[in-house]
Design a protein around this motif. Structure first.
Motif, mmCIF file in Angstrom:
data_model
loop_
_atom_site.group_PDB
_atom_site.id
_atom_site.type_symbol
_atom_site.label_atom_id
_atom_site.label_comp_id
_atom_site.label_asym_id
_atom_site.label_seq_id
_atom_site.Cartn_x
_atom_site.Cartn_y
_atom_site.Cartn_z
ATOM 1 N N LEU A 38 0.828 -1.211 0.000
ATOM 2 C CA LEU A 38 0.000 0.000 0.000
ATOM 3 C C LEU A 38 0.858 1.255 0.000
ATOM 4 C CD1 LEU A 38 -2.819 -0.964 2.505
ATOM 5 C CD2 LEU A 38 -3.099 -0.480 0.061
ATOM 6 N N LEU A 39 1.952 1.212 0.715
ATOM 7 C CA LEU A 39 2.821 2.383 0.830
ATOM 8 C C LEU A 39 3.857 2.476 -0.289
ATOM 9 C CD1 LEU A 39 3.420 2.267 4.676
ATOM 10 C CD2 LEU A 39 1.950 3.868 3.409
ATOM 11 N N ALA A 40 3.908 1.487 -1.155
ATOM 12 C CA ALA A 40 4.937 1.437 -2.191
ATOM 13 C C ALA A 40 4.768 2.511 -3.260
ATOM 14 C CB ALA A 40 4.969 0.056 -2.847
ATOM 15 N N HIS A 41 3.563 2.956 -3.490
ATOM 16 C CA HIS A 41 3.326 3.937 -4.548
ATOM 17 C C HIS A 41 3.274 5.345 -3.957
ATOM 18 C CE1 HIS A 41 1.730 5.938 -8.046
ATOM 19 N NE2 HIS A 41 1.986 4.840 -8.736
ATOM 20 N N THR A 42 4.027 6.235 -4.537
ATOM 21 C CA THR A 42 4.108 7.608 -4.045
ATOM 22 C C THR A 42 2.743 8.281 -3.990
ATOM 23 O OG1 THR A 42 6.330 7.825 -4.963
ATOM 24 C CG2 THR A 42 5.173 9.867 -4.443
ATOM 25 N N ARG A 43 1.922 8.062 -4.995
ATOM 26 C CA ARG A 43 0.619 8.730 -5.042
ATOM 27 C C ARG A 43 -0.274 8.292 -3.879
ATOM 28 N NH1 ARG A 43 -1.494 9.778 -10.878
ATOM 29 N NH2 ARG A 43 0.181 11.289 -10.744
ATOM 30 N N ARG A 44 -0.202 7.017 -3.495
ATOM 31 C CA ARG A 44 -0.987 6.560 -2.344
ATOM 32 C C ARG A 44 -0.464 7.194 -1.060
ATOM 33 N NH1 ARG A 44 -1.367 1.711 -5.348
ATOM 34 N NH2 ARG A 44 0.446 0.753 -4.370
ATOM 35 N N ARG A 45 0.857 7.259 -0.917
ATOM 36 C CA ARG A 45 1.424 7.899 0.276
ATOM 37 C C ARG A 45 1.027 9.359 0.340
ATOM 38 N NH1 ARG A 45 5.995 5.208 -1.523
ATOM 39 N NH2 ARG A 45 7.037 7.181 -1.995
ATOM 40 N N LEU A 46 1.045 10.042 -0.804
ATOM 41 C CA LEU A 46 0.657 11.452 -0.820
ATOM 42 C C LEU A 46 -0.810 11.634 -0.479
ATOM 43 C CD1 LEU A 46 2.656 12.764 -3.905
ATOM 44 C CD2 LEU A 46 3.105 13.229 -1.487
ATOM 45 N N LEU A 47 -1.678 10.757 -0.973
ATOM 46 C CA LEU A 47 -3.092 10.855 -0.633
ATOM 47 C C LEU A 47 -3.286 10.650 0.869
ATOM 48 C CD1 LEU A 47 -6.060 11.208 -1.316
ATOM 49 C CD2 LEU A 47 -6.127 8.774 -1.955
ATOM 50 N N VAL A 50 -2.159 13.811 2.578
ATOM 51 C CA VAL A 50 -3.161 14.866 2.419
ATOM 52 C C VAL A 50 -4.309 14.642 3.389
ATOM 53 C CG1 VAL A 50 -4.970 15.712 0.837
ATOM 54 C CG2 VAL A 50 -2.610 15.481 0.033
ATOM 55 N N MET A 51 -4.786 13.417 3.471
ATOM 56 C CA MET A 51 -5.913 13.128 4.349
ATOM 57 C C MET A 51 -5.548 13.309 5.812
ATOM 58 S SD MET A 51 -8.225 12.818 2.199
ATOM 59 C CE MET A 51 -9.482 12.626 3.453
ATOM 60 N N ARG A 52 -4.317 12.989 6.180
ATOM 61 C CA ARG A 52 -3.875 13.213 7.567
ATOM 62 C C ARG A 52 -3.749 14.704 7.850
ATOM 63 N NH1 ARG A 52 -0.715 8.772 10.314
ATOM 64 N NH2 ARG A 52 0.232 10.528 11.364
ATOM 65 N N THR A 53 -3.360 15.474 6.849
ATOM 66 C CA THR A 53 -3.227 16.919 7.019
ATOM 67 C C THR A 53 -4.588 17.556 7.250
ATOM 68 O OG1 THR A 53 -1.242 16.993 5.647
ATOM 69 C CG2 THR A 53 -2.452 19.050 5.914
ATOM 70 N N VAL A 69 -0.237 18.917 -6.348
ATOM 71 C CA VAL A 69 0.672 19.974 -5.866
ATOM 72 C C VAL A 69 1.874 19.348 -5.164
ATOM 73 C CG1 VAL A 69 0.881 21.816 -4.133
ATOM 74 C CG2 VAL A 69 -1.035 21.822 -5.736
ATOM 75 N N ARG A 70 1.629 18.412 -4.268
ATOM 76 C CA ARG A 70 2.724 17.777 -3.533
ATOM 77 C C ARG A 70 3.603 16.945 -4.449
ATOM 78 N NH1 ARG A 70 0.771 16.698 2.495
ATOM 79 N NH2 ARG A 70 -0.657 18.443 2.657
ATOM 80 N N GLU A 71 2.988 16.296 -5.418
ATOM 81 C CA GLU A 71 3.718 15.446 -6.348
ATOM 82 C C GLU A 71 4.656 16.265 -7.236
ATOM 83 O OE1 GLU A 71 1.627 11.712 -8.069
ATOM 84 O OE2 GLU A 71 1.412 13.315 -9.533
ATOM 85 N N SER A 72 4.182 17.420 -7.671
ATOM 86 C CA SER A 72 4.951 18.222 -8.619
ATOM 87 C C SER A 72 5.845 19.257 -7.952
ATOM 88 C CB SER A 72 3.996 18.948 -9.572
ATOM 89 O OG SER A 72 3.265 19.939 -8.861
ATOM 90 N N TYR A 92 -9.110 7.760 -8.346
ATOM 91 C CA TYR A 92 -10.455 7.181 -8.390
ATOM 92 C C TYR A 92 -10.430 5.702 -8.785
ATOM 93 C CZ TYR A 92 -15.341 6.451 -9.604
ATOM 94 O OH TYR A 92 -16.615 5.954 -9.675
ATOM 95 N N HIS A 93 -9.656 5.369 -9.808
ATOM 96 C CA HIS A 93 -9.696 4.017 -10.358
ATOM 97 C C HIS A 93 -8.717 3.042 -9.712
ATOM 98 C CE1 HIS A 93 -12.607 4.627 -13.524
ATOM 99 N NE2 HIS A 93 -12.022 5.767 -13.817
ATOM 100 N N ASP A 94 -7.649 3.534 -9.123
ATOM 101 C CA ASP A 94 -6.608 2.634 -8.634
ATOM 102 C C ASP A 94 -6.314 2.820 -7.139
ATOM 103 O OD1 ASP A 94 -4.463 0.869 -8.396
ATOM 104 O OD2 ASP A 94 -3.045 2.186 -9.382
ATOM 105 N N HIS A 95 -5.824 3.974 -6.768
ATOM 106 C CA HIS A 95 -5.271 4.163 -5.432
ATOM 107 C C HIS A 95 -6.329 4.252 -4.331
ATOM 108 C CE1 HIS A 95 -1.549 4.452 -7.503
ATOM 109 N NE2 HIS A 95 -1.975 5.500 -8.200
#
Length: 119
Positions: A38-47, A50-53, A69-72, A92-95
């Motif tokens: 679950l933590l292996a993908h950067t986009r999931r970690r960023l989401l 964001v949700m913790r923030t 924004v965080r990714e770029s 929506y479709h993956d993470h």
């Protein structure tokens, strides 16, 4: 053998710290593998970040903007609508489904709202 210096992040040190943390814990290897996947993908970690923030419900479009924004490393005004849309679609479709299935987030599809799961 040469060693590369990482001023911000030392991967070997981090791995050793994680292994130290895991030592003596009762989680099975299957649970650990699932968590690391679950933590292996950067986009999931960023989401998750964001949700913790926000620590409250946010619309998926707002979450996608914050992830983009965080990714770029750019401000929202410097991002194209296409970039944000691509982030939204992958969330929506993956993470997001993976994080919902794992019990980390909740998603109200009718209202397009994401919220932290009560853990």
């Amino acid at each position: 053998m040469t060693t590369t210096s990482h001023s911000e992040f030392d991967c070997a040190e981090f791995v050793c710290a994680v292994l130290d943390w895991l030592e003596g814990r009762q989680e099975g290897s299957e649970s650990l593998d699932e968590a690391f996947e679950l933590l292996a993908h950067t986009r999931r970690r960023l989401l998750l970040e964001v949700m913790r923030t926000y620590d409250e419900q946010v619309t998926l479009p707002d979450a996608a903007e914050a992830v983009a924004v965080r990714e770029s490393g750019r401000s929202m005004t410097d991002l194209s609508a296409e970039r944000v849309a691509n982030v939204y679609i992958s969330l929506y479709h993956d993470h997001l489904p993976r994080l919902v299935d794992a019990g980390l987030l909740e998603y109200d599809q009718e209202r397009d709202l994401v919220s932290p799961a009560i853990v």
